[in-house]
Design a protein around this motif. Sequence first.
Motif, PDB file in Angstrom:
ATOM      1  N   SER A   1       0.836  -1.205   0.000  1.00 20.79           N
ATOM      2  CA  SER A   1       0.000   0.000   0.000  1.00 20.79           C
ATOM      3  C   SER A   1       0.869   1.253   0.000  1.00 20.79           C
ATOM      4  CB  SER A   1      -0.952   0.002   1.206  1.00 20.79           C
ATOM      5  OG  SER A   1      -0.308   0.394   2.410  1.00 20.79           O
ATOM      6  N   ILE A   2       2.003   1.186   0.690  1.00 18.38           N
ATOM      7  CA  ILE A   2       2.948   2.317   0.681  1.00 18.38           C
ATOM      8  C   ILE A   2       3.551   2.477  -0.709  1.00 18.38           C
ATOM      9  CG2 ILE A   2       5.165   3.131   1.592  1.00 18.38           C
ATOM     10  CD1 ILE A   2       4.342   1.815   4.283  1.00 18.38           C
ATOM     11  N   ALA A   3       3.836   1.358  -1.383  1.00 19.02           N
ATOM     12  CA  ALA A   3       4.313   1.425  -2.760  1.00 19.02           C
ATOM     13  C   ALA A   3       3.289   2.142  -3.640  1.00 19.02           C
ATOM     14  CB  ALA A   3       4.583   0.022  -3.300  1.00 19.02           C
TER      15      ALA A   3
ATOM     16  N   ALA B   1      -1.765   8.592   0.329  1.00 23.14           N
ATOM     17  CA  ALA B   1      -2.051   7.908   1.595  1.00 23.14           C
ATOM     18  C   ALA B   1      -3.498   7.436   1.653  1.00 23.14           C
ATOM     19  CB  ALA B   1      -1.748   8.851   2.762  1.00 23.14           C
ATOM     20  N   ALA B   2      -4.428   8.267   1.163  1.00 15.11           N
ATOM     21  CA  ALA B   2      -5.844   7.885   1.171  1.00 15.11           C
ATOM     22  C   ALA B   2      -6.086   6.661   0.299  1.00 15.11           C
ATOM     23  CB  ALA B   2      -6.694   9.065   0.691  1.00 15.11           C
ATOM     24  N   VAL B   3      -5.486   6.645  -0.891  1.00 13.06           N
ATOM     25  CA  VAL B   3      -5.618   5.494  -1.784  1.00 13.06           C
ATOM     26  C   VAL B   3      -5.013   4.249  -1.142  1.00 13.06           C
ATOM     27  CG1 VAL B   3      -4.875   4.527  -4.004  1.00 13.06           C
ATOM     28  CG2 VAL B   3      -5.716   6.882  -3.884  1.00 13.06           C
ATOM     29  N   ALA B   4      -3.886   4.418  -0.458  1.00 16.31           N
ATOM     30  CA  ALA B   4      -3.225   3.286   0.198  1.00 16.31           C
ATOM     31  C   ALA B   4      -4.108   2.667   1.273  1.00 16.31           C
ATOM     32  CB  ALA B   4      -1.905   3.745   0.811  1.00 16.31           C
ATOM     33  N   ILE B   5      -4.786   3.502   2.045  1.00 21.23           N
ATOM     34  CA  ILE B   5      -5.671   2.994   3.102  1.00 21.23           C
ATOM     35  C   ILE B   5      -6.831   2.212   2.494  1.00 21.23           C
ATOM     36  CG2 ILE B   5      -7.249   3.665   4.956  1.00 21.23           C
ATOM     37  CD1 ILE B   5      -5.348   6.082   5.443  1.00 21.23           C
ATOM     38  N   VAL B   6      -7.407   2.725   1.408  1.00 22.80           N
ATOM     39  CA  VAL B   6      -8.481   1.995   0.725  1.00 22.80           C
ATOM     40  C   VAL B   6      -7.964   0.647   0.229  1.00 22.80           C
ATOM     41  CG1 VAL B   6     -10.036   1.984  -1.262  1.00 22.80           C
ATOM     42  CG2 VAL B   6      -9.740   4.082   0.080  1.00 22.80           C
ATOM     43  N   TYR B   7      -6.758   0.645  -0.349  1.00 25.64           N
ATOM     44  CA  TYR B   7      -6.167  -0.596  -0.851  1.00 25.64           C
ATOM     45  C   TYR B   7      -6.001  -1.618   0.266  1.00 25.64           C
ATOM     46  CZ  TYR B   7      -2.626  -3.772  -2.764  1.00 25.64           C
ATOM     47  OH  TYR B   7      -1.927  -4.900  -3.153  1.00 25.64           O
TER      48      TYR B   7
ATOM     49  N   ASN C   1     -11.647   6.204  -6.274  1.00 29.05           N
ATOM     50  CA  ASN C   1     -12.096   7.442  -6.905  1.00 29.05           C
ATOM     51  C   ASN C   1     -12.749   8.365  -5.891  1.00 29.05           C
ATOM     52  OD1 ASN C   1     -11.280   7.066  -9.588  1.00 29.05           O
ATOM     53  ND2 ASN C   1     -13.112   5.916 -10.106  1.00 29.05           N
ATOM     54  N   LEU C   2     -13.616   7.800  -5.048  1.00 32.70           N
ATOM     55  CA  LEU C   2     -14.282   8.598  -4.011  1.00 32.70           C
ATOM     56  C   LEU C   2     -13.262   9.214  -3.063  1.00 32.70           C
ATOM     57  CD1 LEU C   2     -17.383   6.399  -3.079  1.00 32.70           C
ATOM     58  CD2 LEU C   2     -17.424   8.679  -4.115  1.00 32.70           C
ATOM     59  N   ALA C   3     -12.281   8.412  -2.647  1.00 30.59           N
ATOM     60  CA  ALA C   3     -11.264   8.911  -1.707  1.00 30.59           C
ATOM     61  C   ALA C   3     -10.466  10.055  -2.317  1.00 30.59           C
ATOM     62  CB  ALA C   3     -10.336   7.766  -1.290  1.00 30.59           C
ATOM     63  N   VAL C   4     -10.033   9.885  -3.562  1.00 31.44           N
ATOM     64  CA  VAL C   4      -9.251  10.924  -4.240  1.00 31.44           C
ATOM     65  C   VAL C   4     -10.076  12.198  -4.386  1.00 31.44           C
ATOM     66  CG1 VAL C   4      -8.126  11.577  -6.403  1.00 31.44           C
ATOM     67  CG2 VAL C   4      -7.764   9.289  -5.456  1.00 31.44           C
ATOM     68  N   ASN C   5     -11.293  12.059  -4.873  1.00 28.06           N
ATOM     69  CA  ASN C   5     -12.145  13.226  -5.078  1.00 28.06           C
ATOM     70  C   ASN C   5     -12.437  13.956  -3.772  1.00 28.06           C
ATOM     71  OD1 ASN C   5     -12.225  12.694  -7.784  1.00 28.06           O
ATOM     72  ND2 ASN C   5     -14.283  11.833  -7.797  1.00 28.06           N
ATOM     73  N   THR C   6     -12.615  13.202  -2.703  1.00 30.32           N
ATOM     74  CA  THR C   6     -12.967  13.801  -1.415  1.00 30.32           C
ATOM     75  C   THR C   6     -11.818  14.598  -0.831  1.00 30.32           C
ATOM     76  OG1 THR C   6     -14.577  12.062  -0.949  1.00 30.32           O
ATOM     77  CG2 THR C   6     -13.766  13.316   0.932  1.00 30.32           C
ATOM     78  N   ILE C   7     -10.624  14.024  -0.809  1.00 32.10           N
ATOM     79  CA  ILE C   7      -9.508  14.745  -0.190  1.00 32.10           C
ATOM     80  C   ILE C   7      -9.094  15.949  -1.032  1.00 32.10           C
ATOM     81  CG2 ILE C   7      -7.746  13.201  -1.170  1.00 32.10           C
ATOM     82  CD1 ILE C   7      -6.067  13.741   1.357  1.00 32.10           C
TER      83      ILE C   7
ATOM     84  N   ASP D   1      -4.969  14.074   8.585  1.00 32.72           N
ATOM     85  CA  ASP D   1      -6.363  14.000   9.024  1.00 32.72           C
ATOM     86  C   ASP D   1      -7.296  13.814   7.825  1.00 32.72           C
ATOM     87  OD1 ASP D   1      -8.194  14.859  11.564  1.00 32.72           O
ATOM     88  OD2 ASP D   1      -9.067  15.635   9.709  1.00 32.72           O
ATOM     89  N   ALA D   2      -7.090  14.625   6.780  1.00 29.57           N
ATOM     90  CA  ALA D   2      -7.963  14.586   5.613  1.00 29.57           C
ATOM     91  C   ALA D   2      -7.846  13.262   4.856  1.00 29.57           C
ATOM     92  CB  ALA D   2      -7.642  15.747   4.681  1.00 29.57           C
ATOM     93  N   SER D   3      -6.644  12.695   4.793  1.00 29.10           N
ATOM     94  CA  SER D   3      -6.454  11.451   4.044  1.00 29.10           C
ATOM     95  C   SER D   3      -7.173  10.284   4.720  1.00 29.10           C
ATOM     96  CB  SER D   3      -4.967  11.138   3.872  1.00 29.10           C
ATOM     97  OG  SER D   3      -4.338  10.906   5.115  1.00 29.10           O
ATOM     98  N   ILE D   4      -7.079  10.216   6.040  1.00 29.99           N
ATOM     99  CA  ILE D   4      -7.761   9.134   6.764  1.00 29.99           C
ATOM    100  C   ILE D   4      -9.275   9.305   6.656  1.00 29.99           C
ATOM    101  CG2 ILE D   4      -8.091   8.038   9.006  1.00 29.99           C
ATOM    102  CD1 ILE D   4      -5.222   8.912   9.717  1.00 29.99           C
ATOM    103  N   ARG D   5      -9.761  10.523   6.830  1.00 27.66           N
ATOM    104  CA  ARG D   5     -11.204  10.785   6.742  1.00 27.66           C
ATOM    105  C   ARG D   5     -11.743  10.439   5.354  1.00 27.66           C
ATOM    106  NH1 ARG D   5     -11.093  15.446   8.713  1.00 27.66           N
ATOM    107  NH2 ARG D   5     -10.778  16.646   6.797  1.00 27.66           N
ATOM    108  N   ALA D   6     -11.028  10.876   4.310  1.00 28.49           N
ATOM    109  CA  ALA D   6     -11.477  10.601   2.940  1.00 28.49           C
ATOM    110  C   ALA D   6     -11.506   9.109   2.655  1.00 28.49           C
ATOM    111  CB  ALA D   6     -10.566  11.315   1.939  1.00 28.49           C
ATOM    112  N   ALA D   7     -10.480   8.384   3.133  1.00 29.56           N
ATOM    113  CA  ALA D   7     -10.418   6.942   2.906  1.00 29.56           C
ATOM    114  C   ALA D   7     -11.592   6.227   3.562  1.00 29.56           C
ATOM    115  CB  ALA D   7      -9.098   6.387   3.440  1.00 29.56           C
TER     116      ALA D   7
END
Length: 431
Positions: free
Chosen positions: A289-291, A321-327, A338-344, A369-375
């Motif tokens: 996910s970090i990759a 980071a948001a995409v990584a958490i979703v992954y 897509n939702l996570a990216v658009n939200t943050i 904060d925003a990346s975790i919330r968006a994810a």
Amino acid sequence: MGMYREVIEHEVFPALGCTEPIAVAYAASLAAAQLEGELERVAVLADPGVFKNGFAVTVPETGGLKGNVIAAALGALVARPELKMEILSGASEELLRQAKLLVERGEVSVSLAGKEGGLHIDVTVHRGGGVARAVLSGGHTNLVRLERDGEVLVQVERDSAGEENHRYRAELKEMTLSSLISLLDEVNDDDLAYLKRGVEMNLRIAEAGKALTKVGYYVEELVRKGFLLSDVVSSSKILTASASDARMAGLSFPVMSSGGSGNQGIVAILVPYNVGLFFRIPEETILKSIALSHLVNAYIKCHTGDLAPICGCAIAAGVGAAVAIVYQQAGADIEKMNLAVNTIISDIGGMLCDGAKGGCALKVVSSTDASIRAAYMALSGHGITEEEGFVGASAEETIRNLSRITDDGMSLADDTMLSIMLEKRRGAPRG
């Protein structure tokens, strides 16, 4: 070499100190290493982004001194370009003494160059009666010209895509989230070990930063006093803020960068790491996910540029980071990503970059904060859609829209911010 390793080789590397003044130091060392004898003079031309980011940040191994000027002087004196972005690890008390003398005598200058279309550093060194010049362009370590006494030693022409010898960027820019995820198939055990090294490196600097009474300390105090919950969001913010505090204060700890930025590396690595650890995600999944976080960060930087008027921690590393958490929790679920990216991006996409300095830790906290919330909104099937503002129908479209805003809508932002910063520093050494 596959695309994944191209990105990692050029965008993810250890750096000691803020990457812009360190790149200035590296360029100065490249030029100085071509000559012998006593260092006489160093002249630097830097693009607005490098000039801005090196304006007020503390430089490691300088005893708390700030700015591109001292970085250039010390880098030229170290003259060990093989150290690359850890160039100042070769400094000593004697070299620092010499660097201070050069600066005091006015023999080191940093001037604002015209807009070169990206990161651009041009350093000329006079040493032992000779003259050498090194030019970095399109990347913190991307040498495009090296001269000694008028003889051209290295010359790299820009290719037709204008990618300054980073041809992979042209291909990366045209990729999608799905194709970025497919690059994870290239990740082998050696790659996982390198990703883990980045985690360990950034954890060490975060631990060092906790001893400072700065942003991370006060976020932790808010938790102690009950203003914030003691949860994974708060612990992630403390971790990333503390690492940024240490880096911006010039502590001599390297950080694993992402997209050529140390603060972006802190967000891109430590946020998915800490969240994954909290939810007991398997280590290999966390590292992959970090990759992906690094890949998304690099992808966005292809669209917005290396040093945009808006904060890379917000619109690049935070998105990664948001995409990584979703992954980690939903695998390759493109709809949720897509939702996570658009939200943050809708949330903090307009955060300005006014140069590297202690206050960057505040932006790191907001990005975390925003990346975790968006994810987690996305994982629940909720997020900002194309019905709102400049958000597109997909992550790729939103990022392209953001690039238009950066390039066209904010074309004067850097000039205005630099004007304000220079007005504040009248009478002081600039750069």
